[in-house]
Design a protein around this motif. Structure first.
Motif, PDB file in Angstrom:
ATOM      1  N   GLU A   1      40.787  -5.004  16.838  1.00 63.11           N
ATOM      2  CA  GLU A   1      40.596  -5.800  18.050  1.00 63.11           C
ATOM      3  C   GLU A   1      41.840  -6.635  18.360  1.00 63.11           C
ATOM      4  OE1 GLU A   1      37.129  -8.594  20.073  1.00 63.11           O
ATOM      5  OE2 GLU A   1      37.042  -8.052  17.962  1.00 63.11           O
TER       6      GLU A   1
ATOM      7  N   PHE B   1      44.374  -4.100  19.753  1.00 62.91           N
ATOM      8  CA  PHE B   1      44.096  -3.694  21.125  1.00 62.91           C
ATOM      9  C   PHE B   1      44.134  -4.863  22.102  1.00 62.91           C
ATOM     10  CE2 PHE B   1      41.441  -0.224  18.988  1.00 62.91           C
ATOM     11  CZ  PHE B   1      42.532   0.639  18.946  1.00 62.91           C
ATOM     12  N   GLY B   2      44.053  -6.069  21.574  1.00 62.01           N
ATOM     13  CA  GLY B   2      44.044  -7.238  22.442  1.00 62.01           C
ATOM     14  C   GLY B   2      45.333  -7.422  23.216  1.00 62.01           C
TER      15      GLY B   2
ATOM     16  N   ILE C   1      44.496  -4.733  26.126  1.00 63.93           N
ATOM     17  CA  ILE C   1      43.242  -4.969  26.854  1.00 63.93           C
ATOM     18  C   ILE C   1      42.878  -6.428  26.658  1.00 63.93           C
ATOM     19  CG2 ILE C   1      40.869  -4.181  27.208  1.00 63.93           C
ATOM     20  CD1 ILE C   1      41.591  -1.643  25.706  1.00 63.93           C
ATOM     21  N   LYS C   2      43.292  -7.280  27.552  1.00 60.93           N
ATOM     22  CA  LYS C   2      43.137  -8.712  27.352  1.00 60.93           C
ATOM     23  C   LYS C   2      41.843  -9.249  27.946  1.00 60.93           C
ATOM     24  CE  LYS C   2      48.096  -9.620  27.123  1.00 60.93           C
ATOM     25  NZ  LYS C   2      49.234 -10.386  27.669  1.00 60.93           N
TER      26      LYS C   2
ATOM     27  N   ARG D   1      36.634  -7.863  27.148  1.00 53.75           N
ATOM     28  CA  ARG D   1      36.345  -8.111  25.737  1.00 53.75           C
ATOM     29  C   ARG D   1      35.432  -7.041  25.147  1.00 53.75           C
ATOM     30  NH1 ARG D   1      32.216 -10.329  23.114  1.00 53.75           N
ATOM     31  NH2 ARG D   1      32.612 -11.251  21.064  1.00 53.75           N
TER      32      ARG D   1
ATOM     33  N   ARG E   1      37.222  -3.851  24.562  1.00 53.16           N
ATOM     34  CA  ARG E   1      38.098  -3.977  23.391  1.00 53.16           C
ATOM     35  C   ARG E   1      37.298  -3.882  22.097  1.00 53.16           C
ATOM     36  NH1 ARG E   1      40.222  -8.414  24.813  1.00 53.16           N
ATOM     37  NH2 ARG E   1      39.136  -9.871  23.432  1.00 53.16           N
ATOM     38  N   ARG E   2      36.136  -4.525  22.053  1.00 54.35           N
ATOM     39  CA  ARG E   2      35.298  -4.462  20.862  1.00 54.35           C
ATOM     40  C   ARG E   2      34.771  -3.052  20.624  1.00 54.35           C
ATOM     41  NH1 ARG E   2      32.408  -8.091  17.928  1.00 54.35           N
ATOM     42  NH2 ARG E   2      34.348  -9.280  18.137  1.00 54.35           N
TER      43      ARG E   2
ATOM     44  N   SER F   1      37.457  -0.953  19.247  1.00 48.56           N
ATOM     45  CA  SER F   1      37.741  -1.337  17.862  1.00 48.56           C
ATOM     46  C   SER F   1      36.702  -0.758  16.912  1.00 48.56           C
ATOM     47  CB  SER F   1      37.769  -2.863  17.747  1.00 48.56           C
ATOM     48  OG  SER F   1      38.741  -3.423  18.599  1.00 48.56           O
TER      49      SER F   1
END
Length: 445
Positions: free
Chosen positions: A79, A82-83, A86-87, A90, A93-94, A97
């Motif tokens: 996470e 990838f943060g 992909i900001k 959320r 992104r999770r 991950s």
């Protein structure tokens, strides 16, 4: 005035009734707790069977919770990775991950099935078929040495011959038939196989839900803790839980990663050195390395026997390799991966392994160290707080040469100072006695 008196009397009555109600409720709760405790002791078998039934019913949830707990650090690492790209999204992104975490696990599991399992069975079968000839060859090599004709060598030959025959008979008569029986039993017991598969599959689904909403479950647990307990007690419990998580995940995850690295290094190095049954030796070294302190020694013994029987010189080289590998692991690889997650000295590590290993077996040897580390940290903090209240030092080094502390706690007297005081007092008493003798002698004169 009468109204004030009536109001006061009403308030007093309400206060008295409230106090009586609180006392009565406390007595009732204590009585119920005593009955519950008596029931638990009197019907302990029924209680334990009920607990087992509940655990069996929740086996999928337990499996999912364990998987989620072990996968959580890797999920957080993905996470954070990838943060950067992909900001804002959320949940996306999770989800990415979690999917990456399971993809890594699937790759590792597939590699184990494809490479390790067939090679492991091949090594075992090869060892079983070649062990008698290798033992005879080893005995012949001992007889041809300069010390071959001695009672010690005869004892070694007899022990190796009998031990190898017993081991091979045990493998042939017990292990292989038992494996065959288990396979047959699993094949015939379709419902058992289906139940195990369902529990594991449901556990994976549960772990995905837990990983996707981990923060929410953590928040709900904290919310319940603060709702049911005083703030100070809730803060203490949450602090202990945070520390326990740090110690457990740091130790268990670190040991697993460290053991995998050691197993891979062992395989390639022994393959280059030309040791026999390389995959079997690497698996034994990797698995036993999970256990701290005693693990490397436990794994080295059967591996040395397997190598030395086939080639005694290779057995000596194997011992040298294991010593070098454990030095590298203990001083370079292990500290970087596991780090100081436990904070225990070697004595307490041995204590934890022996105590919990004797009670819970393999699981106790693995979990005993983090449990002892957490207990040690909590007890140390409690003792430090009590010492601080007494305005005393919390450093252990300050108590090594301590002789005593004055009753008011203001002065710490150390052994050297106490010895000097005693010697000074003895000198004063001696000098005082000398003065008295001089005075008597002068009076007599």
């Amino acid at each position: 005035m009468d109204n004030d008196k009536n109001t006061e009397s009403t308030d007093e009555r309400k206060f008295k009734y409230g106090r009586y109600a609180a006392v009565g409720l406390t007595v009732f709760i204590v009585f119920c707790c005593c009955l519950l405790f008596f029931f638990l002791i009197y019907r302990l078998d029924a209680v334990l069977s009920t607990i087992k039934a509940v655990i069996g019913a929740l086996s999928s949830i337990i499996i999912g919770a364990i998987i989620a707990y072990l996968f959580w650090p890797l999920t957080k690492r993905f996470e954070r990775l990838f943060g950067r790209k992909i900001k804002k999204k959320r949940m996306a992104r999770r989800a990415l991950s979690v999917a990456s975490t399971y993809l890594v696990f699937l790759i590792i599991f597939s590699v184990l099935l494809w490479l390790v399992i067939p090679a492991l069975f091949s090594s075992i079968n090869s060892f079983i078929s070649s062990a008698p000839d290798e033992v005879k060859r080893f005995v012949t090599w001992l007889e041809n040495t300069e010390i071959g004709d001695t009672p010690v060598i005869d004892l070694i030959e007899e022990t190796l011959t009998d031990g190898s025959e017993s081991l091979i008979d045990w493998l042939k008569s017990t292990i292989i038939p038992e494996v065959t029986n288990y396979v047959t039993l699993l094949t015939s017991s379709v419902m058992s196989v289906v139940s195990i598969i369902i529990d594991f599959v449901v556990g994976i689904v549960v772990s995905i839900y837990l990983l996707m909403s981990a923060e929410r479950f953590i928040g709900q647990a904290k919310k319940i803790t603060y709702a049911l307990l005083p703030t100070k007690a809730a803060n203490s419990i949450i602090s202990v839980g945070r520390r326990a998580h740090k110690i457990f995940i740091g130790f268990i995850g670190g040991r697993l990663v460290d053991s995998a690295i050691i197993g891979v290094i062992s395989y390639f190095v022994m393959l280059m050195l030309g040791f026999p049954d390389t995959m079997l030796l690497a698996v034994i070294i990797g698995i036993t390395n999970i256990l701290p302190f005693f693990g490397p020694f436990i794994g080295a013994v059967p591996c040395f026997v397997i190598v030395a029987i086939q080639n005694p010189i290779d057995g000596l080289w194997f011992l040298i390799f294991i010593l070098v590998l454990q030095q590298v692991d203990g001083n370079i690889i292990g500290p970087r991966i596991v780090g100081g997650s436990t904070g225990l000295s070697s004595f307490w590590v041995i204590f934890a392994i022996l105590l919990f290993g004797g009670v819970w077996g393999f699981a106790g040897m693995l979990l005993g160290v983090p449990i002892t580390a957490l207990s040690y940290a909590l007890i140390s903090e409690a003792l430090s707080r009590r010492l601080e209240k007494k305005n005393l030092s919390v450093k252990t080094a300050d108590y090594v040469t301590l002789d005593h502390i004055e009753e008011d706690g203001s002065v710490l007297v150390y052994e050297e100072a106490a010895t000097n005081e005693k010697s000074g007092a003895e000198d004063e008493s001696t000098q005082h006695g000398t003065d008295e003798n001089d005075e008597k002698m002068s009076e007599e004169k």
